[in-house]
Design an enzyme around this catalytic site. Structure first.
Site, short mmCIF file in Angstrom:
data_model
loop_
_atom_site.label_atom_id
_atom_site.label_comp_id
_atom_site.label_asym_id
_atom_site.label_seq_id
_atom_site.Cartn_x
_atom_site.Cartn_y
_atom_site.Cartn_z
CG HIS A 236 -4.71 -29.89 21.91
ND1 HIS A 236 -3.89 -30.95 22.22
CD2 HIS A 236 -4.33 -29.48 20.67
CE1 HIS A 236 -3.06 -31.20 21.20
NE2 HIS A 236 -3.31 -30.31 20.26
NE ARG B 19 0.93 -33.65 20.13
CZ ARG B 19 0.20 -32.96 19.27
NH1 ARG B 19 -0.10 -31.68 19.52
NH2 ARG B 19 -0.26 -33.52 18.16
CD GLU C 270 -3.81 -32.10 25.37
OE1 GLU C 270 -4.46 -32.44 24.38
OE2 GLU C 270 -2.77 -31.44 25.30
#
Lengths: 323, 323
Positions: free
Chosen positions: B280, B232, B261
């Protein structure tokens, strides 16, 4: 008067091999480049081809009046061999082994880069674009390794270790090979190509493999399959590959070797979105020069002691036969 | 009158999870997006968080008058959890396992891309420049996996299978772990960082891991080491990382997760030569939606049968404790 020392010619450019002090203590060494090779070969007993992309020996061959042994600092001997050398009693040895693990890792890196769409990721980064995509697993995917020499074996071992299904094409069929799974005969290539997600060319360039991958081979591949070539460029018919890629007969090609090297600036491969071009570097890891020099020194020591040499090339076949 | 059927809310955008026909045959399903979640939660027994980047539940929480179970289609639960949920009797389950192998392959792909200098190769291809370089072996190189959950374990297994030396940092020290080798206690991180060629963050985001990788951590890394973060974003103090990269305290960073993000277009990471930015996507392979939906259906079947649920999150800790 001292006994005559054996004379070794080292074919190299301005960069000599590392660790030559030890070699010079054992034999008389003459350093030669492509231009003065013929003069150096007169009266020489052995030749160490360090400048392994050179084909200078063919021209200088008439001057080799007492040559008994040639060692080359590469795995492939295609650039070295020519008919008079093949027919002569001169023993040729190569650097089998040095490139196995580096090339296997390089191939795995290419396979993963393709599966994870890394080239697109890097291109999107350049444009500062965040675009999520789905990627592919390599686990369970099928790799067909073309060539069952020590490099092909290292590739097979590494890809299998990561969970890929590996089979291979070699001179002789064989079941349950520990490195490569099932090895199929060369003649079955076109039947096997449709089974592969990744086709990896790891064969030597010989008269049997030259032009082996042509439009018929590409037509047999799956439209979602990738070709990886770390062997030699002329095994692939490049115009056929370009046409097949443009027609979508295969998904892409990761090429480390080419018919002409360096790849000319105008060549279509450079600009094709589904081609990865690398400059014949797959086997060249930090320390490779030392490894090549060490391997030569080992063989030189054997030679001076009258022992049998490692990595003897079958000159007619064009490679070192598998043990 | 028919018995009341259990009510399931599915939090999603316009894209519903696949295979919902089977779910709809088992329970009453209400589809809700972030805006109408509160209304849907009234009288609902269970919640399937398919839009797993949403933090909408926190706001809608007061409407959850009979909620007993929440399942999330992700491995990390950091965006889901908030104090009232943690303190409530509501059971939370996650999608542990689905992302393990995909992320492990992605990490191996990044490690090999770095070792083989693939980003430079692709950039040089774009410029049609043939520039031979030496690359690095990964065999024998050391990876330090930070996080010993199922994703960290899958990474350890795969990197070890390729011949890398793996050690790990987890909550509890342990010798000779079959996946991860020696597991060191979290407090020893700074002593271990100098031993690693590749530092891989695979930890959940919790109050213990938030900001764990700061300037002190980067100062402890080797100047030739790379950081890989597929955990993360907020585990890394991004300004500290940028400063450390610019100062050459580490060689580079391959980042799939970020504090914000999508990574904003003006963010320095996009343009840094020694940073690989991906959106991601490390765990998201073709078929991942089906795998997530299948895993939920399994747990739903258990829940309806009164059996204990798989992948129960320790809400105070913020992850599923290792078995």
């Amino acid at each position: 008067m001292a006994a005559r020392r054996d004379v070794l010619v080292v074919l190299c450019d301005e960069h000599k091999p590392p660790g030559m002090g030890r070699v010079e203590s054992l034999v008389e060494v003459r350093y030669a480049d492509r231009n003065d090779l013929a003069a150096a070969l007169q009266g020489a007993d052995a030749l160490f081809v360090w400048d392994f992309f050179s084909a200078a020996l063919r021209e200088a061959w008439p001057a080799a009046d007492r040559l008994r042994w040639i060692h080359i600092a590469s795995a492939g001997v295609d650039r070295l061999l020519f008919p008079q050398l093949v027919d002569s009693p001169v023993v040729v040895t190569n650097s089998r082994g040095v490139f196995d693990r580096p090339i296997a890792e390089y191939v795995l890196g290419l396979v993963l880069a393709v599966a994870k769409d890394l080239p697109s990721t890097l291109a999107l980064q350049h444009e500062r674009v965040w675009r999520h995509r789905e990627s592919r697993l390599i686990e369970g995917r099928r790799a067909l390794v073309v060539g069952t020499g020590s490099i092909g074996r290292a590739i097979g071992r590494l890809l299998r270790a990561t969970g890929m299904e590996v089979s291979a094409v070699g001179r002789a069929a064989r079941d349950a090979d520990p490195d490569l799974g099932t090895i199929h005969a060369a003649g079955d290539l076109h039947e096997l190509l449709p089974t592969a997600d990744y086709v990896v060319i790891a064969a030597p360039l010989t008269e049997s493999t030259r032009g082996w991958f042509d439009s018929a081979a590409f037509a047999a591949m799956r439209a979602d399959a990738w070709l990886v070539n770390i062997g030699r460029g002329p095994i692939v018919v490049e115009p056929d590959l370009i046409q097949a890629l443009r027609a979508g007969r295969l998904a892409g090609a990761a090429l480390d070797v080419f018919a002409e090297e360096p790849l000319p600036p105008h060549h279509p491969f450079w600009g094709m979105a589904n081609v990865i071009v690398s400059p014949h570097m797959s086997g060249d890891v930090v320390g490779w020069h030392d490894a090549l020099a060490d391997l030569f020194l080992d063989n030189l020591t054997r030679w001076l002691a009258g022992q049998s040499l490692d990595n003897q090339v079958d000159k007619s076949a064009g490679y070192v036969p598998s043990r």
